[in-house]
Design a protein around this motif. Structure first.
Motif, mmCIF file in Angstrom:
data_model
loop_
_atom_site.group_PDB
_atom_site.id
_atom_site.type_symbol
_atom_site.label_atom_id
_atom_site.label_comp_id
_atom_site.label_asym_id
_atom_site.label_seq_id
_atom_site.Cartn_x
_atom_site.Cartn_y
_atom_site.Cartn_z
ATOM 1 N N VAL A 96 5.678 6.801 -3.456
ATOM 2 C CA VAL A 96 4.954 8.051 -3.187
ATOM 3 C C VAL A 96 3.835 8.242 -4.209
ATOM 4 C CG1 VAL A 96 5.151 10.559 -2.962
ATOM 5 C CG2 VAL A 96 7.019 9.085 -2.177
ATOM 6 N N PHE A 97 4.126 7.955 -5.477
ATOM 7 C CA PHE A 97 3.111 8.102 -6.528
ATOM 8 C C PHE A 97 1.900 7.230 -6.223
ATOM 9 C CE2 PHE A 97 1.048 6.692 -10.394
ATOM 10 C CZ PHE A 97 0.862 7.867 -11.098
ATOM 11 N N TRP A 98 2.138 5.982 -5.823
ATOM 12 C CA TRP A 98 1.029 5.069 -5.564
ATOM 13 C C TRP A 98 0.287 5.424 -4.283
ATOM 14 C CZ3 TRP A 98 -0.453 2.995 -9.715
ATOM 15 C CH2 TRP A 98 0.458 2.672 -10.723
ATOM 16 N N MET A 99 0.965 6.092 -3.363
ATOM 17 C CA MET A 99 0.269 6.643 -2.195
ATOM 18 C C MET A 99 -0.708 7.719 -2.637
ATOM 19 S SD MET A 99 3.305 6.905 0.701
ATOM 20 C CE MET A 99 2.773 8.551 0.991
ATOM 21 N N TRP A 100 -0.272 8.571 -3.537
ATOM 22 C CA TRP A 100 -1.160 9.623 -4.057
ATOM 23 C C TRP A 100 -2.349 9.000 -4.781
ATOM 24 C CZ3 TRP A 100 3.400 12.662 -6.704
ATOM 25 C CH2 TRP A 100 4.106 13.368 -5.721
ATOM 26 N N ALA A 101 -2.078 7.985 -5.601
ATOM 27 C CA ALA A 101 -3.145 7.367 -6.402
ATOM 28 C C ALA A 101 -4.213 6.746 -5.508
ATOM 29 C CB ALA A 101 -2.543 6.307 -7.328
ATOM 30 N N ILE A 102 -3.800 6.011 -4.486
ATOM 31 C CA ILE A 102 -4.776 5.355 -3.621
ATOM 32 C C ILE A 102 -5.532 6.375 -2.777
ATOM 33 C CG2 ILE A 102 -3.305 4.936 -1.601
ATOM 34 C CD1 ILE A 102 -5.928 2.562 -3.179
ATOM 35 N N ALA A 103 -4.913 7.511 -2.497
ATOM 36 C CA ALA A 103 -5.612 8.562 -1.746
ATOM 37 C C ALA A 103 -6.742 9.157 -2.592
ATOM 38 C CB ALA A 103 -4.640 9.657 -1.332
ATOM 39 N N LEU A 104 -6.468 9.406 -3.868
ATOM 40 C CA LEU A 104 -7.504 9.965 -4.745
ATOM 41 C C LEU A 104 -8.679 9.009 -4.894
ATOM 42 C CD1 LEU A 104 -5.298 11.586 -7.546
ATOM 43 C CD2 LEU A 104 -6.518 12.746 -5.692
ATOM 44 N N VAL A 105 -8.396 7.721 -4.996
ATOM 45 C CA VAL A 105 -9.459 6.716 -5.065
ATOM 46 C C VAL A 105 -10.172 6.618 -3.720
ATOM 47 C CG1 VAL A 105 -9.921 4.246 -5.307
ATOM 48 C CG2 VAL A 105 -8.356 5.379 -6.897
ATOM 49 N N GLY A 106 -9.383 6.651 -2.634
ATOM 50 C CA GLY A 106 -9.940 6.534 -1.290
ATOM 51 C C GLY A 106 -10.858 7.671 -0.904
ATOM 52 N N MET A 107 -10.701 8.817 -1.527
ATOM 53 C CA MET A 107 -11.575 9.948 -1.227
ATOM 54 C C MET A 107 -13.028 9.612 -1.550
ATOM 55 S SD MET A 107 -9.156 13.090 -2.552
ATOM 56 C CE MET A 107 -10.318 14.424 -2.236
ATOM 57 N N ALA A 108 -13.249 8.855 -2.631
ATOM 58 C CA ALA A 108 -14.614 8.445 -2.988
ATOM 59 C C ALA A 108 -15.140 7.417 -1.993
ATOM 60 C CB ALA A 108 -14.636 7.864 -4.400
ATOM 61 N N THR A 109 -14.287 6.457 -1.604
ATOM 62 C CA THR A 109 -14.691 5.447 -0.630
ATOM 63 C C THR A 109 -15.056 6.100 0.700
ATOM 64 O OG1 THR A 109 -13.158 3.863 -1.660
ATOM 65 C CG2 THR A 109 -13.986 3.321 0.534
ATOM 66 N N SER A 110 -14.271 7.082 1.103
ATOM 67 C CA SER A 110 -14.542 7.776 2.358
ATOM 68 C C SER A 110 -15.875 8.497 2.308
ATOM 69 C CB SER A 110 -13.411 8.772 2.664
ATOM 70 O OG SER A 110 -13.614 9.405 3.904
ATOM 71 N N LEU A 111 -16.186 9.124 1.181
ATOM 72 C CA LEU A 111 -17.473 9.805 1.041
ATOM 73 C C LEU A 111 -18.624 8.816 1.196
ATOM 74 C CD1 LEU A 111 -18.503 12.552 -1.425
ATOM 75 C CD2 LEU A 111 -19.911 10.494 -1.278
ATOM 76 N N VAL A 112 -18.481 7.643 0.603
ATOM 77 C CA VAL A 112 -19.549 6.643 0.664
ATOM 78 C C VAL A 112 -19.764 6.166 2.093
ATOM 79 C CG1 VAL A 112 -20.193 4.293 -0.016
ATOM 80 C CG2 VAL A 112 -19.257 5.874 -1.718
#
Length: 473
Positions: A96-112
């Motif tokens: 679950v922790f690593w799901m949260w971590a990749i989501a926070l990183v993925g938010m920047a990728t999604s914006l791009v």
């Protein structure tokens, strides 16, 4: 058939097996640092679109909010219920922790990726179309048309065809197990609903998502909050277990931190789709004032999908006594269903069936639109769209009534792996352009402009559709 399965198995191993996940993580971290942590600095602005239905004067256009909810409906699906359960079973609470971590990183990728889709969108009729294929052609040039076609073919095969068969199977299975409804009836109902929505075009698809997604998201989150309130004293223990397992301080399954990280990252990426190039197709349909504004909005859909919805499933499971770490052959839907029943009673299994139905309908129409958008890029023949609609409706019905038939869509995950690689390569090459429009957006904010406006005259070297982005007077 065995030869094809072996071939796609190799493709899957070369993408999802070892290359794609590190690529997505490293690139997401790069986007995060170079853009100045946009997912955090613009976090407050992400919610503006929920209050302002339209950011332009055209009230008949698809709004930023409608595009957001359609993408949320696509990201949020059976994986948020079943996939999270499987990740926890195989990887322990630390997943679950690593799901949260990749989501926070993925938010920047999604914006791009979504900002670029907005920048290079085209006005076709009374609607906008965009996405990675069009970004490649208009951003990188005709020399890369082959790459755009490869992306489009993979998008149709994986999302419109393969994943829709699995969605039909998931809904029919849940209805049969909890309500005793024959698969034939569920398949027929799904086919009729799908046909009605997709034959209304993108506007009806967006309007449907604008209704379905808030209902399903709020309902599911409310049910999870009820479970959390009932077990409020256990929350610190569960959070402690998630963190401890994530870093290997306390092992719940064999493999420790490595297994937890692998399962969490994989499930998070599959769920929120950041970097896979799917959501930009929907993001491009919105009529907004600046490309970055919709990119910011689409970051919120990653947050909603993983930080909110996936976390709800995780807490329902981890606060219960049904979950067994490392269980083999786990059925994710059953684990979530049984966990919910253990908390609040047998009636909740019917609620979960209804939630799965709404989740799946929203995913089906999203998956279909991705296929339609890719098809219109490759062909302007209107007959091809009608053929795709007929095929999608038939596949959904087949997936519902013949669960074993979904095994023929073994190519879905490998094809998604290819389109993700293509999308990420395009993002790397187009990133300097993204930085230019991001600076333009920030410059206007710094000048005190609350809602920055994009003016294509400031970027004369870019292949921008002036019907989609009209110059300022």
């Amino acid at each position: 058939m065995e030869l094809l399965e072996s071939l796609f198995g190799v493709i899957g191993d070369l993408t999802w097996g070892w290359a794609l996940i590190p690529f997505l993580v490293v690139l997401g971290l790069f986007f995060t640092f170079v853009t100045g942590f946009v997912q955090f600095t613009f976090f407050g602005r992400m919610f503006h679109v929920l209050l302002n239905k339209n950011q332009t004067a055209d009230r008949n256009a698809i709004s930023g909010r409608e595009a957001l909810l359609l993408s949320v409906g696509g990201r949020v699906g059976g994986g948020n219920i079943a996939g999270v359960a499987v990740a926890i079973s195989l990887g322990g609470p630390g997943a679950v922790f690593w799901m949260w971590a990749i989501a926070l990183v993925g938010m920047a990728t999604s914006l791009v990726e979504c900002s670029l889709a907005q920048l290079y969108k085209r006005k076709e009729g009374d609607a906008f179309r965009g996405g990675a294929a069009r970004s490649i052609i208009h951003g990188l040039g005709e020399d890369y048309r082959w790459l755009a076609y490869l992306y489009a073919v993979c998008l149709i095969a994986s999302f419109a065809i393969g994943f829709n068969a699995f969605q039909g199977n998931t809904v029919a299975g849940a209805a049969q197990d909890s309500l005793g409804i024959d698969r034939m009836w569920t398949g027929g109902l799904l086919a009729i609903i799908t046909g009605f929505i997709i034959y209304g075009g993108i506007k009806r698809i967006a309007k449907t998502a604008d209704v379905i997604v808030p209902i399903m998201a709020i309902g599911y989150v409310a049910m999870a909050l009820l479970v959390i309130l009932i077990n409020i004293t256990e929350i610190p223990t569960v959070i402690g277990s998630i963190v401890s397992n994530a870093f290997g301080w306390e092992e719940a399954v064999g493999g420790g931190m490595g297994t937890a990280m692998a399962q969490g990252l994989r499930r998070g990426l599959f769920s929120n789709e950041a970097g896979l190039g799917s959501a930009p197709n929907v993001a491009a349909t919105a009529d907004v004032a600046h490309p970055i504004s919709q990119g910011i909005t689409q970051s919120l859909s990653v947050f909603i999908d993983t930080i909110l919805i996936c976390s709800c499933t995780a807490f329902v499971i981890l606060l219960g006594d049904v979950y067994v770490p490392g269980a083999e052959g786990i059925d994710g839907v059953v684990l979530t269903q049984q966990s919910l029943v253990s908390h609040i009673g047998a009636w909740s299994q019917y609620f979960l069936t209804g939630a799965i139905l709404l989740f799946s309908i929203s995913s089906i129409i999203y998956n279909y639109y991705l296929g339609e958008n890719a098809l219109t890029f490759m062909s302007q023949n209107k007959l091809s769209v009608h053929i795709l609609r007929f095929v999608v409706i038939g596949i959904i019905f087949m997936g519902a009534v013949a669960p074993g038939a979904t095994s023929v869509f073994f190519f879905s995950d490998p094809m998604m792996g290819i389109l993700a690689i293509v999308n990420l390569l395009a993002l790397i090459m187009l990133f300097p352009t993204l930085i230019r429009i991001l600076k333009d957006y920030k410059k206007q904010l710094k000048a005190g402009i609350e809602h920055p406006q994009f003016d294509p005259k400031d970027f004369p070297d870019l292949d921008i559709d002036l019907k989609a982005w009209k110059p300022k007077k």
